[in-house]
Design an enzyme around this catalytic site. Structure first.
Site, mmCIF file in Angstrom:
data_model
loop_
_atom_site.group_PDB
_atom_site.id
_atom_site.type_symbol
_atom_site.label_atom_id
_atom_site.label_comp_id
_atom_site.label_asym_id
_atom_site.label_seq_id
_atom_site.Cartn_x
_atom_site.Cartn_y
_atom_site.Cartn_z
ATOM 1 N N ASP A 34 22.910 -28.154 -6.326
ATOM 2 C CA ASP A 34 21.456 -28.001 -6.288
ATOM 3 C C ASP A 34 20.849 -28.055 -7.689
ATOM 4 O O ASP A 34 21.540 -27.941 -8.702
ATOM 5 C CB ASP A 34 21.125 -26.660 -5.643
ATOM 6 C CG ASP A 34 19.771 -26.652 -4.939
ATOM 7 O OD1 ASP A 34 18.979 -27.593 -5.157
ATOM 8 O OD2 ASP A 34 19.512 -25.710 -4.169
ATOM 9 N N GLU B 266 13.129 -26.419 4.673
ATOM 10 C CA GLU B 266 13.338 -25.389 3.657
ATOM 11 C C GLU B 266 12.038 -25.032 2.947
ATOM 12 O O GLU B 266 11.746 -23.858 2.684
ATOM 13 C CB GLU B 266 14.372 -25.898 2.653
ATOM 14 C CG GLU B 266 14.532 -25.046 1.419
ATOM 15 C CD GLU B 266 15.466 -25.714 0.412
ATOM 16 O OE1 GLU B 266 16.658 -25.818 0.718
ATOM 17 O OE2 GLU B 266 14.993 -26.131 -0.652
#
Length: 694
Positions: free
Chosen positions: A423, A478
């Site tokens: 990420d 998300e």
């Protein structure tokens, strides 16, 4: 692969990522415009090169889709293409054959294409034309290393009235790409940086501008030059030289590892790289309608292939039980990020045949992957999962592995982890690209899968490394945990199928079981969120107990509609057990496919697709904020009688978004099914053959 022996092997070399040097053909003494072109095998798509200045043009059925637009490259202070530049030779080439793609939306893709190569001496331009689009790229033949200062790679649209899908850069952050798409006319596009794919629908058809085979090079963005022109200039992030952390502390050799680093200064060049190499393909997907973009394979077809000696038979696509979005199933005894919670997730995954459980932010101590959170027994959980046929995927910020890729992959593979969710790259410069490729290769050596979250759209890397199963580069579910605005999320979800998804799979993370009409969706106060410490993220009930806009059937449809070989299941085991009828169906939806067919739909109405795995077909559709009826022709089914198992919006789904209808019916190929979509609605159907013939 079968080659037309009357032509050259040049296009084969291009698809393999090799330089196209060594073959030549005498160019004519006088160059008429265009001086080079490539026409697709079906005769519909064409890319042309013109001189004075060097320009490319894209056509479909003779209609101009991209008007003549300058191209150039600046290498070591030199402009390669001057006003009088002429090629030494022009070579035609062709290729054919099939490429097996077991981790993709199809089991194989067609490599048929025609091409041309314009040789200018120590550099050249390659053209390729396929039935699903065209592309061009620069190729270099300089000794040693070179510094690429910049590239001229623009797009000029033919009409200001053309309908477009655009994603604007967020906060000056090229490469993050978690932007809400907009549907607007070309003339109304602002003079801001645009992420790719950039889609334009004209009277001649539809073009999606994107790229393929980006390696050791920055990604390509666009920016409108001015409101008085339809010309868009290429934008590339220069090489980064200085960095700081969230607190503004400069990075140095002794700096503590962070989740990520912000670039504070950049050089005046793009990359220092090999002098003999190919650059990324500037790719133009072409189709009669926006829906047909969903069937295109050009990004994968032009991407760098896997090394001949590579074996990726061990790669296992599948679904992931994910805890971060649902706040670690934060219910009752032993709540939160701890060993007991993860054991419950693993038990749940095992019960439903879910391949993986992810350990997201919280399994390590702070940002240090080399020290575990005392509350999370990672070695035990890996063995616990192994005993139940569930693999463990570990989340980390990419800066934890940058420069240490081999050691990270080797260590956690030996520990027994099955892969990584990486990420916060959130950049598109060549330095990040080097990391993406280096880490993918390290993970491949140790048989680990990768999900590049916090990354830009895919550019075909998964052909070289099929263990890279998914990419974010999308404003997905998300982001709805912190949604506080009025953006057209329902329309955005539809437009994704015609834009972002045509570049490749996307980590949208669907599957919410609490569903809201858009007007009733709880908004988050972003000011309450402190991002640096995961323990402070739980500021509101909605953060602990999130949901989705639109209907339950919509969330279910996304499982088949959105491409994701590694598909996150965002909600908690408790909610999935509560909604077992829906979840059991969702858990059975494949994540890779043998065949994909686009159905009717438009970016401003709905998206629908049919996909086949083995002998089973799925149809999925979602709509925007309007109530509408979707007609699904079933001509894709083979002969005989089929049983259709359907989940669709209930009559009151516009106000009770969790309500749905579950039904079964027998149909025959060619029957037309009609589904009424509530505002923000959806439907999904599975077709299984009952009998053949009459």
């Amino acid at each position: 692969m079968k080659i037309d022996k009357a032509k050259t092997l040049l296009l084969l070399c291009a698809s393999a990522g090799l330089p196209l040097w060594g073959a030549s053909a005498a160019a004519g003494s006088a160059l008429a415009e265009p001086f080079a072109k490539a026409l697709s095998p079906d005769g519909r798509n064409e890319i042309r090169l013109y001189a004075d200045p060097l320009r490319y043009e894209v056509r479909r059925d003779r209609a101009v889709m991209v008007e003549p637009t300058p191209v150039n490259l600046r290498v070591g202070g030199r402009e390669l293409a001057s006003g009088s530049t002429r090629p030494l030779s022009i070579v035609a080439c062709t290729s054919s054959g099939k490429l097996a793609t077991p981790v993709y939306k199809k089991s194989s893709i067609d490599l048929a294409a025609n091409g041309a190569f314009a040789d200018f001496g120590d550099w050249g331009l390659a053209l390729v034309a396929r039935d699903d689009g065209v592309a061009y790229r620069f190729e270099l033949k300089f000794p040693g290393k070179v510094r690429i200062d910049g590239e001229t790679a623009g797009v000029t649209l033919p009409s200001g009235e053309a309908d477009c899908i655009a994603y604007y850069e967020q906060s000056g952050n090229s490469g993050c790409e978690e932007a809400v798409s907009q549907g607007l006319a070309a003339k109304d596009i602002a003079c801001r940086r645009l992420y790719l794919p950039f889609v334009c629908e004209t009277d001649g058809g539809t073009v999606a501008v994107t790229e393929s085979d980006v390696c050791d090079y920055p990604i390509w963005d666009l920016q409108r030059v001015s409101t008085n022109t339809l010309a868009f200039a290429g934008r590339f992030a220069p090489w980064p030289t200085h960095f700081a952390n969230d607190d503004g502390v400069a990075r140095d050799k002794g700096a503590t590892r962070e989740i990520h680093w912000f670039v504070t200064r950049r050089a005046d060049y793009l990359v220092e790289t090999d002098g003999t190499r190919t650059l990324p393909w500037r790719t133009f997907i072409l189709a009669d309608s926006p829906a047909k973009l969903m069937e295109a394979d050009i990004v994968m077809a032009l991407a760098r292939p896997a090394k001949a000696e590579s074996d990726f038979s061990w790669v296992k696509p599948g679904k992931v039980a994910w805890e971060w979005w649902n706040d670690w199933n934060n219910k009752g005894k032993d709540a939160g990020c701890n060993t007991k919670t993860y054991e419950r997730f693993i038990d749940f995954a095992s019960r439903y045949g879910i391949e993986y459980v992810i350990l997201d932010a919280g399994w390590s101590r702070g940002n240090d992957i080399w020290h575990f959170n005392p509350a999370v027994d990672v070695p035990h959980l890996i063995e616990y999962g192994k005993s139940r046929n569930v693999g463990i995927v570990l989340w980390m910020g990419w800066a934890q592995a940058e420069g240490d890729e081999e050691r990270v992959a080797a260590h956690f593979a030996k520990l027994g982890a099955k892969g990584f969710k990486v990420d916060f790259m959130d950049r598109g410069d060549a330095a990040v690209e080097r990391f993406l490729w280096t880490f993918a290769e390290a993970c491949a050596r140790h048989k680990m899968v990768v999900d590049y979250h916090g990354a830009h759209r895919p550019t075909g890397m998964s052909r070289a490394y099929p263990n890279v199963l998914n990419y974010e580069g999308v404003h997905g579910l998300e982001m709805m945990k912190i949604f506080s605005g009025t953006d057209d999320i329902l329309g955005h979800d539809v437009r994704l199928c015609y834009s972002r998804m045509v570049a490749g799979p996307m980590d949208y993370t669907p599957g919410a079981m609490d569903n809201y009409p858009f007007a009733e969706y709880p908004r988050m106060d972003k000011k309450k969120i402190v991002w640096k410490d995961p323990t402070t993220w739980r500021e509101t009930d909605f953060w602990r107990n999130p949901g989705s806009t639109g209907t339950r059937a919509r969330q279910m449809a996304m499982m088949a509609l959105y491409e994701a070989p590694l598909q996150m299941l965002c909600d908690s085991p408790a909610k999935y057990e509560r909604e077992r009828e829906c979840f059991a169906f969702m858990a059975d939806v494949p994540t890779v496919w043998d065949e994909t067919r686009a159905l009717d739909g438009t970016p401003d109405s709905y998206a629908a697709v049919a996909r086949r795995k083995g002998n089973v077909w799925y149809v999925a559709a979602i709509g925007n904020a309007a109530e509408q009826t979707v007609k699904v022709p079933t001509s894709f089914l083979g002969e005989g009688t089929w049983t259709a198992e359907i989940f669709r919006d209930a009559e009151d789904a516009a106000v009770e978004a969790r309500h749905y209808v579950h039904e079964k019916m027998d149909i025959r190929a060619g029957d037309v099914l009609e589904f009424r979509l509530a505002p923000g609605g959806g439907c999904i159907a599975r077709f299984m053959r009952r009998s053949t013939g009459d």
